[in-house]
Design a protein around this motif. Structure first.
Motif, PDB file in Angstrom:
ATOM      1  N   MET A   1       0.838  -1.174   0.000  1.00 54.87           N
ATOM      2  CA  MET A   1       0.000   0.000   0.000  1.00 54.87           C
ATOM      3  C   MET A   1       0.889   1.244   0.000  1.00 54.87           C
ATOM      4  O   MET A   1       1.850   1.308   0.751  1.00 54.87           O
ATOM      5  CB  MET A   1      -0.906  -0.027   1.229  1.00 54.87           C
ATOM      6  CG  MET A   1      -1.846   1.143   1.301  1.00 54.87           C
ATOM      7  SD  MET A   1      -2.890   1.011   2.765  1.00 54.87           S
ATOM      8  CE  MET A   1      -4.432   0.730   1.969  1.00 54.87           C
ATOM      9  N   GLN A   2       0.561   2.210  -0.833  1.00 55.04           N
ATOM     10  CA  GLN A   2       1.372   3.417  -0.950  1.00 55.04           C
ATOM     11  C   GLN A   2       1.011   4.413   0.144  1.00 55.04           C
ATOM     12  O   GLN A   2      -0.155   4.548   0.508  1.00 55.04           O
ATOM     13  CB  GLN A   2       1.165   4.080  -2.307  1.00 55.04           C
ATOM     14  CG  GLN A   2       1.634   3.252  -3.462  1.00 55.04           C
ATOM     15  CD  GLN A   2       1.359   3.956  -4.779  1.00 55.04           C
ATOM     16  OE1 GLN A   2       0.467   4.778  -4.875  1.00 55.04           O
ATOM     17  NE2 GLN A   2       2.127   3.604  -5.779  1.00 55.04           N
ATOM     18  N   PRO A   3       2.029   5.123   0.664  1.00 55.59           N
ATOM     19  CA  PRO A   3       1.714   6.162   1.652  1.00 55.59           C
ATOM     20  C   PRO A   3       0.891   7.275   1.022  1.00 55.59           C
ATOM     21  O   PRO A   3       0.995   7.557  -0.169  1.00 55.59           O
ATOM     22  CB  PRO A   3       3.088   6.678   2.085  1.00 55.59           C
ATOM     23  CG  PRO A   3       4.102   5.826   1.425  1.00 55.59           C
ATOM     24  CD  PRO A   3       3.426   4.996   0.401  1.00 55.59           C
ATOM     25  N   MET A   4       0.077   7.935   1.839  1.00 55.87           N
ATOM     26  CA  MET A   4      -0.773   9.017   1.346  1.00 55.87           C
ATOM     27  C   MET A   4       0.037  10.151   0.738  1.00 55.87           C
ATOM     28  O   MET A   4      -0.362  10.748  -0.241  1.00 55.87           O
ATOM     29  CB  MET A   4      -1.654   9.554   2.478  1.00 55.87           C
ATOM     30  CG  MET A   4      -2.821   8.656   2.805  1.00 55.87           C
ATOM     31  SD  MET A   4      -3.932   8.434   1.413  1.00 55.87           S
ATOM     32  CE  MET A   4      -4.739  10.005   1.377  1.00 55.87           C
ATOM     33  N   SER A   5       1.195  10.466   1.320  1.00 52.73           N
ATOM     34  CA  SER A   5       1.996  11.572   0.794  1.00 52.73           C
ATOM     35  C   SER A   5       2.426  11.294  -0.646  1.00 52.73           C
ATOM     36  O   SER A   5       2.472  12.198  -1.467  1.00 52.73           O
ATOM     37  CB  SER A   5       3.211  11.828   1.677  1.00 52.73           C
ATOM     38  OG  SER A   5       4.037  10.685   1.694  1.00 52.73           O
ATOM     39  N   HIS A   6       2.733  10.023  -0.951  1.00 49.79           N
ATOM     40  CA  HIS A   6       3.095   9.670  -2.324  1.00 49.79           C
ATOM     41  C   HIS A   6       1.904   9.849  -3.252  1.00 49.79           C
ATOM     42  O   HIS A   6       2.032  10.366  -4.355  1.00 49.79           O
ATOM     43  CB  HIS A   6       3.613   8.236  -2.390  1.00 49.79           C
ATOM     44  CG  HIS A   6       3.933   7.793  -3.791  1.00 49.79           C
ATOM     45  ND1 HIS A   6       4.999   8.313  -4.489  1.00 49.79           N
ATOM     46  CD2 HIS A   6       3.310   6.936  -4.618  1.00 49.79           C
ATOM     47  CE1 HIS A   6       5.017   7.767  -5.705  1.00 49.79           C
ATOM     48  NE2 HIS A   6       4.002   6.927  -5.799  1.00 49.79           N
ATOM     49  N   PHE A   7       0.731   9.433  -2.804  1.00 48.94           N
ATOM     50  CA  PHE A   7      -0.478   9.607  -3.610  1.00 48.94           C
ATOM     51  C   PHE A   7      -0.727  11.084  -3.864  1.00 48.94           C
ATOM     52  O   PHE A   7      -1.016  11.486  -4.975  1.00 48.94           O
ATOM     53  CB  PHE A   7      -1.689   8.979  -2.916  1.00 48.94           C
ATOM     54  CG  PHE A   7      -2.976   9.304  -3.606  1.00 48.94           C
ATOM     55  CD1 PHE A   7      -3.327   8.643  -4.769  1.00 48.94           C
ATOM     56  CD2 PHE A   7      -3.810  10.295  -3.120  1.00 48.94           C
ATOM     57  CE1 PHE A   7      -4.509   8.948  -5.433  1.00 48.94           C
ATOM     58  CE2 PHE A   7      -4.989  10.614  -3.780  1.00 48.94           C
ATOM     59  CZ  PHE A   7      -5.338   9.934  -4.931  1.00 48.94           C
ATOM     60  N   ALA A   9       1.377  13.586  -3.843  1.00 48.73           N
ATOM     61  CA  ALA A   9       2.399  14.130  -4.740  1.00 48.73           C
ATOM     62  C   ALA A   9       2.118  13.707  -6.175  1.00 48.73           C
ATOM     63  O   ALA A   9       2.238  14.509  -7.102  1.00 48.73           O
ATOM     64  CB  ALA A   9       3.784  13.672  -4.303  1.00 48.73           C
ATOM     65  N   SER A  10       1.723  12.462  -6.343  1.00 52.15           N
ATOM     66  CA  SER A  10       1.416  11.962  -7.679  1.00 52.15           C
ATOM     67  C   SER A  10       0.191  12.661  -8.263  1.00 52.15           C
ATOM     68  O   SER A  10       0.184  13.051  -9.431  1.00 52.15           O
ATOM     69  CB  SER A  10       1.184  10.448  -7.620  1.00 52.15           C
ATOM     70  OG  SER A  10       0.810   9.958  -8.885  1.00 52.15           O
ATOM     71  N   ALA A  11      -0.841  12.830  -7.441  1.00 51.80           N
ATOM     72  CA  ALA A  11      -2.053  13.506  -7.900  1.00 51.80           C
ATOM     73  C   ALA A  11      -1.763  14.956  -8.233  1.00 51.80           C
ATOM     74  O   ALA A  11      -2.260  15.488  -9.234  1.00 51.80           O
ATOM     75  CB  ALA A  11      -3.141  13.405  -6.835  1.00 51.80           C
ATOM     76  N   THR A  12      -0.962  15.613  -7.412  1.00 52.04           N
ATOM     77  CA  THR A  12      -0.600  17.008  -7.658  1.00 52.04           C
ATOM     78  C   THR A  12       0.182  17.139  -8.953  1.00 52.04           C
ATOM     79  O   THR A  12      -0.078  18.036  -9.757  1.00 52.04           O
ATOM     80  CB  THR A  12       0.225  17.557  -6.470  1.00 52.04           C
ATOM     81  OG1 THR A  12      -0.570  17.471  -5.291  1.00 52.04           O
ATOM     82  CG2 THR A  12       0.630  18.994  -6.700  1.00 52.04           C
ATOM     83  N   LEU A  13       1.116  16.237  -9.165  1.00 52.17           N
ATOM     84  CA  LEU A  13       1.894  16.256 -10.408  1.00 52.17           C
ATOM     85  C   LEU A  13       0.983  16.057 -11.608  1.00 52.17           C
ATOM     86  O   LEU A  13       1.118  16.747 -12.630  1.00 52.17           O
ATOM     87  CB  LEU A  13       2.971  15.174 -10.362  1.00 52.17           C
ATOM     88  CG  LEU A  13       3.915  15.110 -11.552  1.00 52.17           C
ATOM     89  CD1 LEU A  13       4.691  16.423 -11.692  1.00 52.17           C
ATOM     90  CD2 LEU A  13       4.866  13.941 -11.387  1.00 52.17           C
TER      91      LEU A  13
END
Length: 85
Positions: A1-7, A9-13
């Protein structure tokens, strides 16, 4: 499971890329509108002889600008949430 911060950052990008693409499309529509106005020898949208193509492109451009504003609002919210954590 991916950490929320990675999600986030990915969504923002992804949002940044989408907004950039929409800005590019607006610029292309600006050029297309100008070309239609030149060909129709009329740059007054309120004129009854204003090119129909230019009117249609103006509507499309307006819709894209509204989409950009919505996406930028999401970015602002995401940024606020990121600063709270």
């Amino acid at each position: 499971m991916q950490p929320m911060s990675h999600f986030n950052a990915s969504a923002t990008l992804h949002l940044h890329a989408l907004i950039s693409d929409l800005h590019w499309r607006v610029a292309m529509l600006d050029a297309d509108i100008q070309e239609a106005e030149l060909k129709g020898n009329n740059s007054d949208p309120s004129s009854p002889t204003y090119p129909t193509l230019a009117l249609t492109l103006r509507d499309r451009r307006s819709n894209l600008r509204a989409s950009i504003e919505t996406l930028e609002g999401r970015l602002d919210k995401a940024s606020d949430v990121a600063h709270e954590t």
